[in-house]
Design a protein around this motif. Structure first.
Motif, PDB file in Angstrom:
ATOM      1  N   UNK A 254       0.830  -1.204   0.000  1.00  0.00           N
ATOM      2  CA  UNK A 254       0.000   0.000   0.000  1.00  0.00           C
ATOM      3  C   UNK A 254       0.864   1.254   0.000  1.00  0.00           C
ATOM      4  N   UNK A 255       0.440   2.259  -0.724  1.00  0.00           N
ATOM      5  CA  UNK A 255       1.129   3.542  -0.729  1.00  0.00           C
ATOM      6  C   UNK A 255       0.621   4.354   0.463  1.00  0.00           C
ATOM      7  N   UNK A 256       1.529   4.792   1.317  1.00  0.00           N
ATOM      8  CA  UNK A 256       1.143   5.441   2.573  1.00  0.00           C
ATOM      9  C   UNK A 256       1.897   6.745   2.791  1.00  0.00           C
ATOM     10  N   UNK A 257       1.626   7.349   3.942  1.00  0.00           N
ATOM     11  CA  UNK A 257       2.283   8.604   4.311  1.00  0.00           C
ATOM     12  C   UNK A 257       3.792   8.450   4.403  1.00  0.00           C
ATOM     13  N   UNK A 258       4.280   7.269   4.735  1.00  0.00           N
ATOM     14  CA  UNK A 258       5.729   7.050   4.805  1.00  0.00           C
ATOM     15  C   UNK A 258       6.392   7.303   3.455  1.00  0.00           C
ATOM     16  N   UNK A 259       5.708   6.924   2.376  1.00  0.00           N
ATOM     17  CA  UNK A 259       6.256   7.150   1.039  1.00  0.00           C
ATOM     18  C   UNK A 259       6.355   8.638   0.735  1.00  0.00           C
ATOM     19  N   UNK A 260       5.322   9.382   1.091  1.00  0.00           N
ATOM     20  CA  UNK A 260       5.308  10.823   0.858  1.00  0.00           C
ATOM     21  C   UNK A 260       6.368  11.509   1.716  1.00  0.00           C
ATOM     22  N   UNK A 261       6.434  11.140   2.966  1.00  0.00           N
ATOM     23  CA  UNK A 261       7.406  11.730   3.898  1.00  0.00           C
ATOM     24  C   UNK A 261       8.832  11.496   3.410  1.00  0.00           C
ATOM     25  N   UNK A 262       9.144  10.258   3.047  1.00  0.00           N
ATOM     26  CA  UNK A 262      10.490   9.944   2.567  1.00  0.00           C
ATOM     27  C   UNK A 262      10.827  10.706   1.292  1.00  0.00           C
ATOM     28  N   UNK A 263       9.869  10.747   0.359  1.00  0.00           N
ATOM     29  CA  UNK A 263      10.113  11.402  -0.919  1.00  0.00           C
ATOM     30  C   UNK A 263      10.348  12.898  -0.742  1.00  0.00           C
ATOM     31  N   UNK A 264       9.506  13.553   0.065  1.00  0.00           N
ATOM     32  CA  UNK A 264       9.688  14.987   0.293  1.00  0.00           C
ATOM     33  C   UNK A 264      11.014  15.266   0.997  1.00  0.00           C
ATOM     34  N   UNK A 265      11.386  14.411   1.927  1.00  0.00           N
ATOM     35  CA  UNK A 265      12.671  14.583   2.615  1.00  0.00           C
ATOM     36  C   UNK A 265      13.826  14.530   1.622  1.00  0.00           C
ATOM     37  N   UNK A 266      13.761  13.619   0.669  1.00  0.00           N
ATOM     38  CA  UNK A 266      14.792  13.525  -0.364  1.00  0.00           C
ATOM     39  C   UNK A 266      14.842  14.781  -1.219  1.00  0.00           C
ATOM     40  N   UNK A 267      13.682  15.217  -1.705  1.00  0.00           N
ATOM     41  CA  UNK A 267      13.652  16.367  -2.607  1.00  0.00           C
ATOM     42  C   UNK A 267      14.052  17.665  -1.911  1.00  0.00           C
ATOM     43  N   UNK A 268      13.893  17.727  -0.599  1.00  0.00           N
ATOM     44  CA  UNK A 268      14.243  18.930   0.158  1.00  0.00           C
ATOM     45  C   UNK A 268      15.703  18.953   0.605  1.00  0.00           C
ATOM     46  N   UNK A 269      16.429  17.882   0.338  1.00  0.00           N
ATOM     47  CA  UNK A 269      17.834  17.774   0.743  1.00  0.00           C
ATOM     48  C   UNK A 269      18.734  18.291  -0.377  1.00  0.00           C
ATOM     49  N   UNK A 270      19.232  19.509  -0.222  1.00  0.00           N
ATOM     50  CA  UNK A 270      20.057  20.129  -1.256  1.00  0.00           C
ATOM     51  C   UNK A 270      21.385  19.415  -1.455  1.00  0.00           C
ATOM     52  N   UNK A 271      21.753  18.522  -0.568  1.00  0.00           N
ATOM     53  CA  UNK A 271      22.991  17.762  -0.740  1.00  0.00           C
ATOM     54  C   UNK A 271      22.881  16.762  -1.880  1.00  0.00           C
ATOM     55  N   UNK A 272      21.662  16.362  -2.217  1.00  0.00           N
ATOM     56  CA  UNK A 272      21.486  15.377  -3.283  1.00  0.00           C
ATOM     57  C   UNK A 272      20.462  15.797  -4.328  1.00  0.00           C
ATOM     58  N   UNK A 273      19.645  16.785  -4.027  1.00  0.00           N
ATOM     59  CA  UNK A 273      18.512  17.123  -4.890  1.00  0.00           C
ATOM     60  C   UNK A 273      18.618  18.533  -5.466  1.00  0.00           C
TER      61      UNK A 273
END
Length: 260
Positions: free
Chosen positions: A139-158
């Motif tokens: 199931x697609x859940x809030x954990x997927x959204x949380x992880x994805x946003x955390x990645x995109x907000x990390x200027x070290x990699x995104x």
């Protein structure tokens, strides 16, 4: 209940005239399109019945193969690197973004049940539908959204961090002074809130405007991967787990992407 991805898909990396060609082909010979190939570079868009002599993968006798020219070649399929329109087209086929815009520039979502910004324009609340599954049955859940946003907000990699930035605690996370981004919160299995440093009524529209470049990624596949290893992770070459109406079969740099 599972989402019928074929029926929810409305924007397959093609312009409306190509949709008309596909519809005409289905009407004339009763076959359903089962394989889609988007080719890079110039040339014409063609629809081929049967095996044919195409230079890109083609279907069998009961398949319709749609070959469509991308407006820009994709040199890679990583959402954290510099964007290309061709790459965004692939993401539209295999993922569902948080928010997107329709032909009338209205914000819509196939993934969220609701989304709203608080009256002070500092807290966005995102409520997922509870009937979305990844193609492996998870199931697609809030954990997927949380992880994805955390990645995109990390200027070290995104390279997206500044474009969707302004989240409370984002800079502390980037600087290594915090293990999480303070402004991102999982409220329950299907709800995520985003607290901003300053009022920004355009934050949600900005997310929708960048829909092609911000696919929600699977936590159960990438959740334990350190950010320092994300750019080289095998997942981003094959995308074995996705949430969209199509699944990536093969991607050849600068040549074609094939979906089923």
């Amino acid at each position: 209940m599972k989402v019928n991805r074929s029926s929810t898909w409305r924007r397959l990396l093609l312009i409306a005239t190509v949709f008309a060609l596909v519809a005409a082909a289905c009407t004339s010979d009763g076959a359903d399109p089962t394989t889609t190939t988007a080719a890079g570079g110039g040339g014409e868009t063609t629809t081929t019945q049967g095996s044919g002599d195409s230079t890109v993968p083609s279907g069998g006798e009961d398949e319709i193969v749609l070959q469509a020219v991308m407006s820009e070649e994709a040199t890679d399929l990583h959402p954290l690197t510099t964007g290309q329109q061709g790459k965004g087209h692939v993401f539209q086929a295999i993922f569902m973004p948080l928010l997107e815009t329709d032909n009338e520039k209205q914000i819509i979502s196939r993934l969220l049940e609701s989304w709203e910004m608080s009256e002070d324009a500092q807290t966005a609340t995102l409520v997922l539908r509870d009937d979305i599954e990844w193609n492996d049955g998870e199931q697609l859940t809030a954990e997927d959204v949380y992880m994805s946003l955390t990645m995109y907000l990390d200027a070290n990699i995104s390279n997206r961090a500044a474009r969707i930035g302004g989240v409370l605690g984002q800079q502390d996370f980037i600087d290594g002074n915090a293990d999480t981004i303070e402004g991102l919160t999982i409220v329950d299995d299907f709800t995520v809130t985003v607290d901003l440093e300053n009022p920004d009524a355009a934050w949600l529209p900005n997310i929708a405007a960048q829909a092609e470049d911000l696919p929600i990624l699977p936590h159960h596949v990438l959740g334990d991967v350190p950010h320092s290893e994300m750019l080289d992770h095998e997942y981003f070459r094959t995308y074995p787990v996705s949430s969209g109406p199509y699944q990536l079969v093969e991607f050849v740099d600068g040549q074609y992407a094939e979906f089923v």
